[in-house]
Every structure is written in structure tokens, then in C-alpha cells.
Design an enzyme around this catalytic site. Sequence first.
Site, PDB file in Angstrom:
ATOM      1  N   THR A   1      40.044 125.212  34.330  1.00 41.47           N
ATOM      2  CA  THR A   1      41.075 126.163  33.909  1.00 41.47           C
ATOM      3  C   THR A   1      42.055 125.546  32.903  1.00 41.47           C
ATOM      4  OG1 THR A   1      42.492 125.541  35.762  1.00 41.47           O
ATOM      5  CG2 THR A   1      40.956 127.366  36.126  1.00 41.47           C
ATOM      6  N   GLY A   2      41.899 124.258  32.612  1.00 37.01           N
ATOM      7  CA  GLY A   2      42.810 123.592  31.673  1.00 37.01           C
ATOM      8  C   GLY A   2      42.440 123.850  30.224  1.00 37.01           C
TER       9      GLY A   2
ATOM     10  N   VAL B   1      41.399 121.798  27.926  1.00 34.58           N
ATOM     11  CA  VAL B   1      40.129 121.187  27.551  1.00 34.58           C
ATOM     12  C   VAL B   1      38.962 121.836  28.288  1.00 34.58           C
ATOM     13  CG1 VAL B   1      38.776 119.041  27.588  1.00 34.58           C
ATOM     14  CG2 VAL B   1      41.191 118.986  26.898  1.00 34.58           C
TER      15      VAL B   1
ATOM     16  N   ARG C   1      38.120 104.303  30.901  1.00 32.25           N
ATOM     17  CA  ARG C   1      37.798 103.985  29.500  1.00 32.25           C
ATOM     18  C   ARG C   1      37.692 102.497  29.212  1.00 32.25           C
ATOM     19  NH1 ARG C   1      41.994 108.245  27.059  1.00 32.25           N
ATOM     20  NH2 ARG C   1      40.761 110.149  27.332  1.00 32.25           N
TER      21      ARG C   1
ATOM     22  N   CYS D   1      41.658 111.516  22.450  1.00 34.65           N
ATOM     23  CA  CYS D   1      41.501 112.416  21.306  1.00 34.65           C
ATOM     24  C   CYS D   1      41.855 111.764  19.974  1.00 34.65           C
ATOM     25  CB  CYS D   1      42.354 113.671  21.510  1.00 34.65           C
ATOM     26  SG  CYS D   1      44.041 113.329  22.058  1.00 34.65           S
TER      27      CYS D   1
ATOM     28  N   HIS E   1      45.124 117.429  15.583  1.00 34.70           N
ATOM     29  CA  HIS E   1      45.809 116.151  15.362  1.00 34.70           C
ATOM     30  C   HIS E   1      45.570 115.704  13.927  1.00 34.70           C
ATOM     31  CE1 HIS E   1      46.666 115.917  19.503  1.00 34.70           C
ATOM     32  NE2 HIS E   1      45.882 114.932  19.892  1.00 34.70           N
TER      33      HIS E   1
END
Lengths: 348, 348
Positions: free
Chosen positions: A13-14, A16, A101, A130, A250
Site C-alpha cells: 500500500t506504500g 513504492v 545493502r 534510489c 530525483h
Amino acid sequence: MSKMYNVAILGATGAVGQQMIDTLDRLEFPISELKLLSSSRSAGKKIMFKGQELTVEEAKPESFEGVDLALFSAGGSISKELAPEAVERGATVVDNTSAFRMDKDIPLVVPEVNADALKEHNGIIANPNCSTIQMVAAMEPVRKAFGLKRVIVSTYQAVSGAGNAAVDEMYEQSQQIMNDEPINPQILPVGGDKKHYQIAFNAVPQIDKFQDNGYTFEEMKMINETKKIMSDDSIQVAATCVRLPVETGHSESVYVEVEKDGLDVAGFKKLMEEAPGVTLQDDPSNQIYPLATDAKGKDDVFVGRIRQDLDHPKGFHFWVVADNLLKGAALNSVQIAQSLVEQNLLKK
Amino acid sequence: MSKMYNVAILGATGAVGQQMIDTLDRLEFPISELKLLSSSRSAGKKIMFKGQELTVEEAKPESFEGVDLALFSAGGSISKELAPEAVERGATVVDNTSAFRMDKDIPLVVPEVNADALKEHNGIIANPNCSTIQMVAAMEPVRKAFGLKRVIVSTYQAVSGAGNAAVDEMYEQSQQIMNDEPINPQILPVGGDKKHYQIAFNAVPQIDKFQDNGYTFEEMKMINETKKIMSDDSIQVAATCVRLPVETGHSESVYVEVEKDGLDVAGFKKLMEEAPGVTLQDDPSNQIYPLATDAKGKDDVFVGRIRQDLDHPKGFHFWVVADNLLKGAALNSVQIAQSLVEQNLLKK
């Protein structure tokens, strides 16, 4: 199309997550069943996928039974908790948080740059930050051909990177300021930090929290992730990350210094024209350069304003723009999934 | 207070001109008579100054008869035409356009940096570009103590630098976008250029027109003016200039490399604390850093986010913000005038 896969999206639901659903559909990822997962707060919401109404379920360890591929984008702590559970149940996880990461055993992948790194995965693959993805996608052809000594980047980042609520805050605040009404910042620059500042009609030099060395985590992500994705710790990277009142897209002002002689602006442009996933938009005489508003909704990374440094023949400046929810997040995650399928690297 | 001066402002109805009127009043510049001048289009407008209503007159060569000090901010071509006329009639001109900035015989002055250069004036003194002023004001104490080898700057510039009509365009466009109405960009990024782009909720990497070398004039102003103000052509300067939807307050992400050893973050901060016209706002643990919205209406240049480069011990990154209409334009012009008075350098 041969094999089909059971896919789960955690954080459906976000900002992304919504793009992940759209991107899986748009890129015709071979899905047999799509499972939408979220926190208990968002569970029960209905989302359409390929003409079918799906109900968002609360994510639990058992949710991943029978799932082949799970795309995670629900925050680092949730990834840390549930990604191992998903892997244990046979799923391959592409995680869009910062949880794994920098973990040595987990590949950090931008398919145009290091799809080969996927071969080393043990069930979890990390999707980079991102702001890192679009920069390395543009720099990789330059690095490959001329080597990369040094990078200095200043970012111009959109609020959707901080989620849907941050976008709402920006627009609400903009309206309040234009109405001469008081504002009450609650989210930006960093939801979890102590103070909140006006983002509308402002430029805020903080994304994520500060580290002890004076850099923000966002800046350190760009520095560390670039070296990891390019498999070269000797590349010198410096970053200043700034949040702007832009909804999506961005932008980055990047300086690169290459190792070898022989690169000029024409050569740099040619590398961009030939680069996978990159579109060159660079014609100053016709005022053609990348813009956040143009990049929104597009898959590519857009590069322009390429100039040679006036003092350093091996130094180049450029401007790179991408949709932070697509190439910066959802699209790159789906491209990782596609590459896993192509390379036959899904756990099953 | 001893001597009083007849002062003229050319461009009195513009964004900078209005700030000049306010600043002369606020800084109690010794004025016997203030004359407000403009193009024929704005002539006849009434403006209050010290409780008196002044009528704006059309600027002609004869307007400068009896004027001691003239502050020009009405565009380069008007300066080229009228500044020599004003000088011929005995006035000393402080010019806020780019008309004379790179002229060898005309001093380009930021009083904190090179007030001495005023001694060489022949009637005209150039006020530097807004984005240059705040950067050199912050860098000068560092240059003086440690030398300056290299500068790389990316700017985050406010629309008021493009005039009042650009500010109106930004707000009108913001409202149209929030109302889902079509927009019709007419001014930004550059009034006199061919194409116009959305500035609301965007970041546009063009300020002023493009040169043949791919840099914009704004970028070349920062490069050339920095060297001239600091009297050192060997300083390597690179700039990327970007317009943002911010009303007033230019922000800049600056990388500097010093010549000498021995500078660290604490030392850099101390230099900023002691620098004239500079306020240090740098406390990451409490989220203290300069913001455009805080700098608006203030005289100082605000510096924060000071960090040592992680690979180059002589490299430092910082964030500098100032009101582009005040220190970037009107205030610096009035400070030049004050310095002329203090050094007894007005032509009469």
C-alpha cells in the site's frame, strides 16, 4: 512464456509498493499468483491487479509459504524480521530497504551495472538506494570505458522518496503558505527524527538521520553503495543530499573524474546514447536537459548538461534525473527479478 | 554623522530596487535626497521612504545631475547606456547588473572580501552576481588562512532572483497544479530565452542563457567572478546552477579544496564564527543547518553542514544560504556604498 511464479509484495500500500504492482503488470512479469502484504494497519485494503480485486493481508512468516519471489518495501526493521522467514520458506527476496545493502553476503544490484552479482545470492538481493541507482546507471558506461577515480554529487530529491504522507504534507503546506495560513510540519525532512521543517518552497539539506561524522545516512548510502555496486572500493565518492518540494523525480548534479585520457563531451554523450536504460537529453542550444517533471512515470535514467571541467580535462559535470519510485525503487526491483528469472537464479 | 549624499536608485520598482530602498533606510545611509528612477513603463509609481511619498521618475541622462551615489539594478543594457552618463555628471555608480563585472578597470566588490579594490574605481563599481557573493563571503576566511585550490558548487537558487514576475509565476503555477489546471510557463527559467518550463514542484538546471561551451552564463559568472573578487586566476572553479521553486534564499552545496595542511572541521567552523557577515548554523545532532526559509529577510550569509571529504583531507563540503535580494544584491550594493563613504572614495 514458460514458467510462472507466485509473487508477494510486502509494503503493497506504500508509494513504492503501488509502483511495484503497476510495474509487474506493465512489464508482464510471469505471475501465477500475486499476494499483497502489509502491516496490520493497512491489511484489508483492496487493490486491483489485472482486473482482479486483491485484498491486502497482514504480513506474517507464514505468508511466504509457496511464494517464489517476494518484493520487500516496508521498512528496514520489517525486512530484517521477515526476509529470513521468507527465504526459509523457499522464496527469493528482493529487498528495497537499507537492511541488507551493505551485508557482504548479499548482492546489491542495478541490473545494467552488475547483474552478474546475482549469481552469488543466498536468497536475499538488496535493491540500492534510489539516489544511488540513477547515478551508477549513468556512470557505469563511463567507468567501464575510462575508469572512475572520483565522484562528487549534490542531489535534488523528491518528497515521494519519503512516502505518500510526505507528498501530502508538501501539497498541504504549499496551499497553507499560499493562503497565508500557519503550517505544522510533522514528517519531513525525516519522519523518525526530532525536528520537522517546512519543505514547501524550501530546500532542506537533510535526508535520513545524521551520522557521527556529520554526513547523513543517505549521503553514506550513496558513498558506500556506489563502491559496492561497482565492485571498487578505491572510487572516491562524496555526496550532499538535499530534499526539495518536488513530488517525484530525483535530480543530481554529478562531477566525475575518470582515470584514462581521451574522453570528451562528444564521447561522453555517445556512451550515454548507447547505455542500457539511459536516455540522453542534452542540447543546450535548444534548452534540452532532463527535468524531474518530464522523468516522472518514465523507466529510463535521463542524462544531460554534460560539460568538461574547465580546469581538469578528465573531469566532467552532468545532470541526471530519474523517477525515484520507478528506476529508483520499484522498476529496479522488478528488473532484478527479471534478471533472476533470465539467469535461472530464483530459488525454485 | 557628517556628510549627507544625494542618492538615486535606478530600477526602484523591481525586486532588488525595493530592497535597496529598505536597506538604505534600515542601515541609516546618510541621504539628503533620494531619487527613484525606472523605465518609462514604471514611471509615476509612488513609493514611501521615511514617511515621505516619492514619485518614480523615468531615468534619463539628466536624471543624474546633482546625484552623488547611484545604485543601478535595471538590467545590463540600461546600465551600459546610463552608468557612463551618471559618472559624467559626477555620480559614483554601484551597478548590480552583469554589464561591467568582468571589465578590467571596474572593481567587483564584496566588502568583506575585497573592500580595498574600491580604491581603484573610476566612477563605476560592479556588484557581483547573487550566487557568487554568498559563496565568496563564506570561502574568504578559509582562503586567507589555508589557500584555495579548487571549488565545485551546485546551486539551489530562488525565483526572486529572476524578478517579481517570476515569483508570481511560481505561485500561480503551484496553485494551478494543485487545482489540476493547465499551466502556461512564460518566464522561467530565463525570461529572454526561447522555451519556458514548469518551475513549480520542479528543479530546472538552467539559469541565464547557455554559452557555446555548454555552461550557462550564470555558471560562468560564478567561475569568473570568484577569481576576480579573490584576485587569483589560479583558483579552479566549477559551477552547476539550478533554479528551484523557492521564493527567496539561494542555497549552495560547495566543495572546496584548500592549499595548506592543518584545517579540520572544528577549524573551519571557527573561521566561520569569526567571519564578518557570516553566521554559523551547524549542529547536526540537533538538526541545525541553514535553510532558505530562515535566511529570507536576514543580512548574513549562513553556513552549515561542514564536513571533511572522506578521501581528501584538504577537501571540505559545506552548505551556504543567503537572502539573494539582500546580501546577494541590495545589501551588498549598500555595503559597497558605505565602504565608499568610509574610505572617502565617493567622487564628491
